[in-house]
Design an enzyme around this catalytic site. Structure first.
Site, PDB file in Angstrom:
ATOM      1  N   GLY A 112       0.850  -1.199   0.000  1.00 59.53           N
ATOM      2  CA  GLY A 112       0.000   0.000   0.000  1.00 59.53           C
ATOM      3  C   GLY A 112       0.878   1.238   0.000  1.00 59.53           C
ATOM      4  O   GLY A 112       1.201   1.777   1.059  1.00 59.53           O
ATOM      5  N   LEU A 148       0.713   7.291   3.089  1.00 54.43           N
ATOM      6  CA  LEU A 148       1.406   6.847   4.293  1.00 54.43           C
ATOM      7  C   LEU A 148       2.549   5.892   3.943  1.00 54.43           C
ATOM      8  O   LEU A 148       3.712   6.168   4.216  1.00 54.43           O
ATOM      9  CB  LEU A 148       0.379   6.184   5.216  1.00 54.43           C
ATOM     10  CG  LEU A 148       0.821   5.771   6.610  1.00 54.43           C
ATOM     11  CD1 LEU A 148      -0.357   5.859   7.579  1.00 54.43           C
ATOM     12  CD2 LEU A 148       1.388   4.366   6.646  1.00 54.43           C
ATOM     13  N   ASN A 166      -5.292   2.168  10.382  1.00 51.27           N
ATOM     14  CA  ASN A 166      -6.173   2.819  11.354  1.00 51.27           C
ATOM     15  C   ASN A 166      -7.111   1.820  12.013  1.00 51.27           C
ATOM     16  O   ASN A 166      -7.459   0.814  11.424  1.00 51.27           O
ATOM     17  CB  ASN A 166      -7.063   3.839  10.643  1.00 51.27           C
ATOM     18  CG  ASN A 166      -6.375   5.178  10.476  1.00 51.27           C
ATOM     19  OD1 ASN A 166      -5.691   5.652  11.393  1.00 51.27           O
ATOM     20  ND2 ASN A 166      -6.558   5.796   9.318  1.00 51.27           N
ATOM     21  N   LYS A 191      -5.234   7.116  19.540  1.00 49.39           N
ATOM     22  CA  LYS A 191      -5.460   7.554  18.162  1.00 49.39           C
ATOM     23  C   LYS A 191      -6.960   7.624  17.869  1.00 49.39           C
ATOM     24  O   LYS A 191      -7.435   8.537  17.191  1.00 49.39           O
ATOM     25  CB  LYS A 191      -4.769   6.587  17.199  1.00 49.39           C
ATOM     26  CG  LYS A 191      -4.937   6.931  15.709  1.00 49.39           C
ATOM     27  CD  LYS A 191      -3.996   8.035  15.269  1.00 49.39           C
ATOM     28  CE  LYS A 191      -4.276   8.544  13.854  1.00 49.39           C
ATOM     29  NZ  LYS A 191      -3.788   7.678  12.796  1.00 49.39           N
ATOM     30  N   ASN A 216      -9.462   9.988  15.896  1.00 46.03           N
ATOM     31  CA  ASN A 216     -10.043   9.479  14.643  1.00 46.03           C
ATOM     32  C   ASN A 216     -11.557   9.382  14.692  1.00 46.03           C
ATOM     33  O   ASN A 216     -12.230   9.692  13.703  1.00 46.03           O
ATOM     34  CB  ASN A 216      -9.474   8.086  14.333  1.00 46.03           C
ATOM     35  CG  ASN A 216      -8.311   8.157  13.366  1.00 46.03           C
ATOM     36  OD1 ASN A 216      -8.084   9.171  12.726  1.00 46.03           O
ATOM     37  ND2 ASN A 216      -7.572   7.078  13.264  1.00 46.03           N
ATOM     38  N   ASN A 219     -12.670  12.107  12.111  1.00 47.61           N
ATOM     39  CA  ASN A 219     -12.992  11.454  10.845  1.00 47.61           C
ATOM     40  C   ASN A 219     -14.498  11.428  10.646  1.00 47.61           C
ATOM     41  O   ASN A 219     -15.011  11.761   9.582  1.00 47.61           O
ATOM     42  CB  ASN A 219     -12.440  10.017  10.809  1.00 47.61           C
ATOM     43  CG  ASN A 219     -11.000   9.948  10.342  1.00 47.61           C
ATOM     44  OD1 ASN A 219     -10.728  10.118   9.167  1.00 47.61           O
ATOM     45  ND2 ASN A 219     -10.086   9.715  11.257  1.00 47.61           N
ATOM     46  N   SER A 269      -8.628  11.539   6.477  1.00 48.32           N
ATOM     47  CA  SER A 269      -8.524  10.480   5.465  1.00 48.32           C
ATOM     48  C   SER A 269      -9.910   9.940   5.127  1.00 48.32           C
ATOM     49  O   SER A 269     -10.199   9.611   3.979  1.00 48.32           O
ATOM     50  CB  SER A 269      -7.629   9.354   5.976  1.00 48.32           C
ATOM     51  OG  SER A 269      -8.193   8.755   7.120  1.00 48.32           O
TER      52      SER A 269
END
Lengths: 310, 310
Positions: free
Chosen positions: B10, B14, B105, B190, B194, B198, B260
């Site tokens: 990937g 990132l 994530n 995190k 997030n 998000n 993201s």
């Protein structure tokens, strides 16, 4: 018995419809209008309704509250976001012995009118109505239409003579109506629908049909309904369990419809967040019941409303 | 000690950034690419970074996992929405004795990789990174960038030798990094950011800057953070209170940034709702902690994602 006279404060999709039906039935009805005043004064009101279409070529149209005479019943059908205007709008039609019937959305919205005319002259009611104003003086009534109303107070109150008289006149005018001894129950039952479906229709930019056909929004609506049900119970209003599912079912069979809050949002008008969300949240919180999903929706709506009007 | 080899599964905003930094530092780095393969094979990688801009004219580019040789460390930097591909993507680079460092994530996302390579060969980490892919093989690193990683397990685990070695190599490559003995704490901290930012950025169609400057979205973000904090505690992860405010403060000083999840949504890609919302919700619920505002957001995101892709 002579027919009572009515003042309609806020002659939109709701006030215009009920006022027109009362006028058609021979009542003296005074319509307070804003943007539609000139048109309605000249052309009257047009109603397309599942109860039958009709046109009233001439009505008592007013563009200032001051010109409305004292009436027996003042129907308060403004959006609650305009309640700061009541101080000016209510006194003329209520300067006699008449009462106010507050048909606004939300919880405890009657207190705003009561602050002006006194607690003992206020009734309140919920309208289960799908109706839109589609043009100047032109109302389209799509589905449902029932009014449930009663004396206003913190708990249930026996159905009064004056409520029975209004009920009877509404019925004669062809309006589906029920007087109730339990306005708090009526208010909270309406909130069972209004909170999830007004809120989600704006935040998710969706019609009721879209919301009721998606598993996630259905799960979410149910979660919100559970919270509102618990909030009501905290406030002493024990809504029978079956009304949770009935609320979902009513939405399932409803004609595809944009909630009033969504229409307000899309038109850039203020939303009734205070009446429909903040007052119930505050009432439940005073009773020690938190409604976190409802609070989430309320904050999202406030954010979107501010962003939209910015 | 010889430098370890790395596979980057990937190579986006990132994986591309960290892989490029490791390659620049002299590591053998194999990049798995998809749409950018032809471009990167011909032109290499370009990085604009707050840590310094650079261009790598030639890199080991792969468009099939099968052509990647066994590597010491496989960096898993795919979106978790592609984890159904891991069965095919992980075996080639991990067929030796190498480990997987899962930089995805969410919560417990390592379990997907562990199901393929075994529990004892998986580390996990969170990246506090504002980075976007702005063109083929072109990464723009805007802010932050720190990786916190450690051995994967349900509770804290002492920092291993292999974690120390990776930490040291990342540091030498100019990457801000900390090995930790407490990956669950790292993951939940995190999530403290997030989940609210998000989620709200998609549902309210807003940048982090807009969210942090409005009273209602700030109140809502705080309410959500409180729920996540309680969910973590239910799972045995006692995040110090101060991190609640620190999370808000970090957002306040962050460069205006599209999360993201918002970028995924706007681009019509699937959102990481399962990893970032459903897994934490399930973990908290197993521990007896409900997170109703988080559940509300999750259902809203699922609705919007489905509607958007319909």
């Amino acid at each position: 018995m002579t027919k009572q006279s009515y003042a309609i404060i806020g002659s939109g999709a709701l006030g215009g419809l009920y006022g027109a039906l009362l006028a058609k039935a021979g009542h003296e009805v005074h319509f307070l209008l804003h943007s539609d005043y000139e048109f309605v004064k000249q052309h009257g009101l047009t109603v397309e309704s599942i109860w039958g279409d009709f046109h009233l070529p001439s009505v008592h149209a007013h563009n200032r509250a001051e010109s409305i005479p004292p009436c027996d019943v003042t129907l308060l059908a403004l959006k609650t976001t305009n309640n700061h205007l009541l101080e000016k709008l209510l006194p003329p039609s209520t300067c006699g012995a008449g009462v106010v019937l507050c048909l606004q959305n939300g919880l405890d919205v009657e207190s705003d009118a009561a602050a002006i005319v006194g607690n003992d002259r206020v009734l309140g009611g919920s309208c289960f109505l799908c109706s839109n104003k589609v043009g100047p003086g032109h109302i389209r009534h799509l589905d449902q239409g029932r009014i449930v109303f009663g004396e206003w107070g913190p708990t249930a109150i026996p159905i009064s003579e004056r409520a029975r008289r209004i009920e009877s006149e509404f019925q004669s005018a062809g309006i589906e109506v029920n007087a109730t001894h339990d306005l708090p129950m009526t208010r909270w039952r309406k909130l069972l629908w209004n909170i999830p479906f007004n809120g989600l229709s704006v935040v998710l930019n969706a019609s009721t049909k879209e919301l009721i056909e998606d598993n996630n929004s259905v799960a979410l609506a149910k979660r919100i309904i559970n919270e509102v049900h618990a909030g009501a119970a905290g406030c002493g209003v024990m809504i029978p369990e079956m009304f949770k599912e009935k609320t979902m079912e009513a939405t399932r069979v409803m004609v595809p419809y944009d909630s009033s809050m969504r229409l307000d949002y899309l038109a850039g008008r203020p939303m009734e967040i205070d009446a429909i969300f903040r007052r119930p949240l505050a009432a439940a919180e005073r009773a020690g019941v938190m409604m976190p999903a409802v609070a989430t929706l309320a904050d999202q709506l406030s954010f979107l409303g501010r962003k939209h009007s910015a």
